[in-house]
Scaffold this active site. Sequence first.
Site: not given
Lengths: 279, 203
Positions: B37-39
């Site tokens: 999700a961060h990516r």
Amino acid sequence: METIRRAVISIPPDIKEAIRKAYLEEDGEVAKAQLKAILDNIELAEKLQRPMCQDTGTIIFYVRVGHSFPAIHVTEEALIKAVRRATQDVPLRPNSVNPFTSANTGDNTGRYIPFIHWEVIAGEELEFTVVPKGGGSEYPAVLKMVPPGKGVDAIKEVVLDAVLQAGAMPCPPTIVGVGVGGGADIAMVLAKKAASLRKVGTRNEDPVLARLEEELHKLVNYLGIGVMGMGGRTTALAVHVEYAHRHPANYPVAVVFQCWATRRATATVKPDASYTITQ
Amino acid sequence: MTIYYLKTPVREEEVRRLRVGDIIYVSGVVVTARDAAHRRMIDYVKEGKTLPVDLKDGVIYHCGPVVSKKGGGWEVISAGPTTSARLELYEPTVIEEVGVRIVVGKGGMGPKTAEACSKYGAAYVTFTGGAGVLAANAIRKVIGVEWLDLGIPEALWVFETENFGPLIVTIDGTGRNYIEEVVERAKAVKSKMPTKFTQSTFP
């Protein structure tokens, strides 16, 4: 299925006792609050019948099968089916991911997963221990092939460095499993068994190794990393060391961490399929 | 040590007040995000796309929950924190570009996150690792879920929480990093330890 359910919901009594002892001995405010949260969580998981930790791990089975256990040929299939059912019914978090595509199989099975360690023993019963192993505590695992000349001193160095490197990541208070000798793979398997299978409060039956375990335990706690890396008296609930004989040219030292949320349950299955579960 | 009860959205001055060792409880919207999700958040920022959830002055939680379908919605079964160290790669960018104020996780984060916290006015706070049922108990309901194609653990779960905590302030707006300080002290302790096993231990 019931054995997996028991493992992820109820903490084994030896671990609960060790955490309670750490709570009573702790005098740091922050560390004590963390231990209180852990003990509250254990009670709540038990009461609500929910997995104590959301990371229900990679499922590992340690099987000891009697040579004349009648269902030996379907045991593997039954264990894999049990993992699928547990994922749905308990439920477990789907944790089986293809390393190359990152695709999650969704049911906690996959290539070599659940991993099954087989040991054949005499008799007609099947005994297996399920260890749902969390990812956070697996992350800082270490294998070092140290120069054999350094010998036992190197074990201390490797273990303390691993604990420092791990810091708060493996959810301390941990059980530190140390595997020495054999070969790269053998040391790793021994370290993991030492961390996850051996009960806290037991000592190696070899008195020299028992002393080594005690000394390492004192040294690890002396570092003062503490519960969740917040400082304090208890970084490890125990240090367990197992060994195998080594090749003269190699001295493998492996370190595997088990988080406080030690999930393990053992089932003994009789030839008539009746079973008992212990922790 | 001070105890604060915060409501989302969290204002910068509320975060600037926090100091390491303080305890906070968060009520309001908390959004889970792990590695994938961060990516993707960073990809969205780069491409100028709008995130499916507004995280300006928001709270991110490093967590991959156990959830089960119930009726038309979702029920959270267990939802403790995951190891934050892996997110060190992305978190400074997310704090800077997305405007997140509070990051919840476990195990500590590195100097880049600490720098971003002091520069942009954010805090990293930790929840007791493994205490998944305790955390789930503070989640009133699942408001929604985005990016489910990343898998259940990696999706953006949007939770409504009530007094989620105790969360311990581990990196504050001054850039102090509590866990790093503990580990540095431990390294100093180790450097003073004798390197040989004692004669009594190994005859």
